[in-house]
Structures are given as C-alpha cells and as structure tokens.
Design a protein around this motif. Structure first.
Motif, PDB file in Angstrom:
ATOM      1  N   ASP A   1     -10.908   2.199  -8.454  1.00 41.67           N
ATOM      2  CA  ASP A   1     -10.093   0.869  -8.306  1.00 41.67           C
ATOM      3  C   ASP A   1     -10.533  -0.400  -8.864  1.00 41.67           C
ATOM      4  O   ASP A   1      -9.578  -1.516  -8.988  1.00 41.67           O
ATOM      5  CB  ASP A   1     -10.079   0.644  -6.853  1.00 41.67           C
TER       6      ASP A   1
ATOM      7  N   GLU B   1      -9.518  -3.661  -7.331  1.00 39.14           N
ATOM      8  CA  GLU B   1      -8.478  -3.756  -6.610  1.00 39.14           C
ATOM      9  C   GLU B   1      -8.392  -3.085  -5.263  1.00 39.14           C
ATOM     10  O   GLU B   1      -9.273  -2.339  -4.792  1.00 39.14           O
ATOM     11  CB  GLU B   1      -7.347  -2.857  -7.463  1.00 39.14           C
ATOM     12  N   PRO B   2      -7.633  -3.658  -4.266  1.00 41.24           N
ATOM     13  CA  PRO B   2      -7.671  -3.140  -2.912  1.00 41.24           C
ATOM     14  C   PRO B   2      -7.874  -1.465  -2.790  1.00 41.24           C
ATOM     15  O   PRO B   2      -6.888  -0.959  -3.929  1.00 41.24           O
ATOM     16  CB  PRO B   2      -6.466  -3.515  -2.323  1.00 41.24           C
ATOM     17  N   ASN B   3      -8.405  -0.772  -2.130  1.00 40.27           N
ATOM     18  CA  ASN B   3      -8.569   0.602  -1.867  1.00 40.27           C
ATOM     19  C   ASN B   3      -7.232   1.251  -2.036  1.00 40.27           C
ATOM     20  O   ASN B   3      -6.344   0.954  -1.416  1.00 40.27           O
ATOM     21  CB  ASN B   3      -9.347   1.016  -0.661  1.00 40.27           C
TER      22      ASN B   3
ATOM     23  N   THR C   1      -5.050   1.516  -4.142  1.00 45.00           N
ATOM     24  CA  THR C   1      -3.864   0.836  -4.886  1.00 45.00           C
ATOM     25  C   THR C   1      -3.839   1.112  -6.402  1.00 45.00           C
ATOM     26  O   THR C   1      -2.918   0.778  -7.004  1.00 45.00           O
ATOM     27  CB  THR C   1      -3.981  -0.571  -4.613  1.00 45.00           C
TER      28      THR C   1
ATOM     29  N   LYS D   1       0.305 -12.666  -6.889  1.00 48.55           N
ATOM     30  CA  LYS D   1       0.006 -11.390  -5.970  1.00 48.55           C
ATOM     31  C   LYS D   1       0.997 -10.446  -5.715  1.00 48.55           C
ATOM     32  O   LYS D   1       2.225 -10.932  -5.411  1.00 48.55           O
ATOM     33  CB  LYS D   1      -0.787 -11.785  -4.770  1.00 48.55           C
TER      34      LYS D   1
ATOM     35  N   GLY E   1       1.211  -7.610  -3.605  1.00 45.05           N
ATOM     36  CA  GLY E   1       1.012  -6.839  -2.533  1.00 45.05           C
ATOM     37  C   GLY E   1       0.597  -5.437  -2.793  1.00 45.05           C
ATOM     38  O   GLY E   1       0.958  -4.937  -3.819  1.00 45.05           O
ATOM     39  N   LYS E   2      -0.014  -4.760  -1.781  1.00 43.70           N
ATOM     40  CA  LYS E   2      -0.488  -3.501  -1.892  1.00 43.70           C
ATOM     41  C   LYS E   2       0.532  -2.474  -2.370  1.00 43.70           C
ATOM     42  O   LYS E   2       0.186  -1.783  -3.317  1.00 43.70           O
ATOM     43  CB  LYS E   2      -1.343  -3.121  -0.438  1.00 43.70           C
ATOM     44  N   ALA E   3       1.720  -2.165  -1.735  1.00 44.25           N
ATOM     45  CA  ALA E   3       2.628  -1.310  -2.081  1.00 44.25           C
ATOM     46  C   ALA E   3       3.033  -1.563  -3.574  1.00 44.25           C
ATOM     47  O   ALA E   3       3.221  -0.445  -4.154  1.00 44.25           O
ATOM     48  CB  ALA E   3       3.863  -1.455  -1.155  1.00 44.25           C
TER      49      ALA E   3
ATOM     50  N   LEU F   1       1.586  -3.255  -5.863  1.00 40.22           N
ATOM     51  CA  LEU F   1       0.607  -3.007  -6.854  1.00 40.22           C
ATOM     52  C   LEU F   1       0.277  -1.439  -7.010  1.00 40.22           C
ATOM     53  O   LEU F   1      -0.016  -1.050  -8.176  1.00 40.22           O
ATOM     54  CB  LEU F   1      -0.651  -3.671  -6.484  1.00 40.22           C
ATOM     55  N   ALA F   2       0.459  -0.864  -6.209  1.00 41.24           N
ATOM     56  CA  ALA F   2       0.288   0.843  -6.300  1.00 41.24           C
ATOM     57  C   ALA F   2       1.409   1.339  -6.935  1.00 41.24           C
ATOM     58  O   ALA F   2       0.904   2.111  -7.962  1.00 41.24           O
ATOM     59  CB  ALA F   2      -0.058   1.456  -5.069  1.00 41.24           C
TER      60      ALA F   2
END
Length: 202
Positions: free
Chosen positions: A73, A76-78, A80, A109, A111-113, A115-116
């Motif tokens: 990653d 980046e957040p785990n 994502t 930014k 957001g996690k969703a 970004l993934a």
C-alpha cells in the motif's frame, strides 16, 4: 478462461493513466515469472518517479498450491491500494502478472472507498489494453541417458512441447527441461521406450 493445465498472463508491458479529483494515477503492468523478476521492475520505480506521492503494487505468480501473491500500500490506508490492484489481476483470471500504480496527490482527499476504486480502475485499464496469452503449467525435469540417444530424446521433447534449458555430455548426456504437466506422464513412458529403460531421473 484458461484450459486445464494452462494459465493466462499478459504478453508485454502496458500502462494506463487516469485522473480523479486532481490526483493522477499511472498504472504499469508487466508479465513476470518469479518474485525476483517482479522486484526488479518495482525497485526502479521510486527513482524514476521520485516526485510521486505513493507507488503501490500487487502481483500474482503461479497457480494452485504454488500460487504466490503480494500487495503493497506504500503508505496509503490499509487495503485501499495493493488489494484493489490485486483484485484487478484476479478478476481478469491472470497470473504471472505484476501491476504497479504510481499516484501524484492532487490536493483533495478521495476517501477510502473512492481511493480503492481509483487504484482498481487504473490497474484494470492497463490490463484491458494488454494482449493476453495462454501458457502451459510446466514442471522442471532433469534426466540422464546414453549420449547416442540425444537426437531421439530431443525430438521427443519437442513433440511434447518441452523447453530444453540445458544439456551436457560426459559419460552420459544430462538435460534439464521444462515440460507441460499434462504431458509429463506420457513423456516418461515414451522416454523409457526409446532408451530401453536406460534413462535416469534426478
């Protein structure tokens, strides 16, 4: 979908660029056979793209019980980045494939969703551009036999789509080859026949 005894990979390096809310993503995909080969590709990316915010990757190598995969990653957040990239590889039923995605942060930014989703879209876009090829799942064999049987053995290996890796001649001839697993059993029987049983498997 690949047939039994085969797998699918990409034929050559491809890339894809997307932009999401100012962040730029560059996906790079390569065919690879080993983890060392995958490492040789991603090792140089940090120097080549020294201005990038993140360089994430995933790869999948091998099939069945010998399958290996890895995700990274890069801050980046785990889950994502590396995981969505790997999902792009597996969703297209590919293996022996490495995808790295370089990101330049655009100031907003995601957001996690999102970004993934962006990492997966970048990876999928690259893989969709690639020509897919089907290859045999192989097994390495090492065998010795009388030197005067070399031409017969070589012809037999070619018939059963084996790849000769090396050969050496001394008292016996010793060869190393890669053989499609689906052909191995028949090849063993034929080798036994043409050498009158005088073949030694190492």
């Amino acid at each position: 979908m690949s047939k039994s005894g085969t797998f699918c990979t990409i034929s050559t390096r491809v890339q894809n660029r997307i932009e999401v809310k100012g962040s730029r993503f560059l996906a790079l995909a390569w065919p690879v056979s080993t983890e060392a080969e995958a490492k040789s590709h991603w090792d140089g990316l940090s120097k080549k793209f020294s201005d990038a915010t993140h360089i994430c990757y995933a790869y999948r190598i091998g099939t069945g019980s010998e399958e290996t995969s890895r995700t990274f990653d890069a801050g980046e957040p785990n889950f994502t980045a590396g995981k969505p990239i790997l999902n792009a590889i597996t969703s297209q039923e590919l293996t022996n494939t490495l995808v790295a995605v370089v990101r330049w942060f655009g100031g907003t930014k995601l957001g996690k969703a999102n970004l993934a989703k962006a990492y997966r879209m970048a990876a999928e876009g690259a893989l969709r551009q690639a020509d897919k090829i089907e290859k045999f799942i192989t097994q390495k064999i090492v065998l010795q036999f009388e030197p005067d049987k070399f031409n017969l053995v070589q012809s037999l290996l070619q018939k059963y789509k084996a790849e000769l890796l090396s050969k050496s001649f001394n008292t016996n001839c010793r060869i190393v080859a890669l053989v499609p697993q689906t052909n191995l059993s028949t090849l063993k029987e034929r080798l036994k026949e043409i050498t009158a049983g005088k073949v030694v498997w190492e």
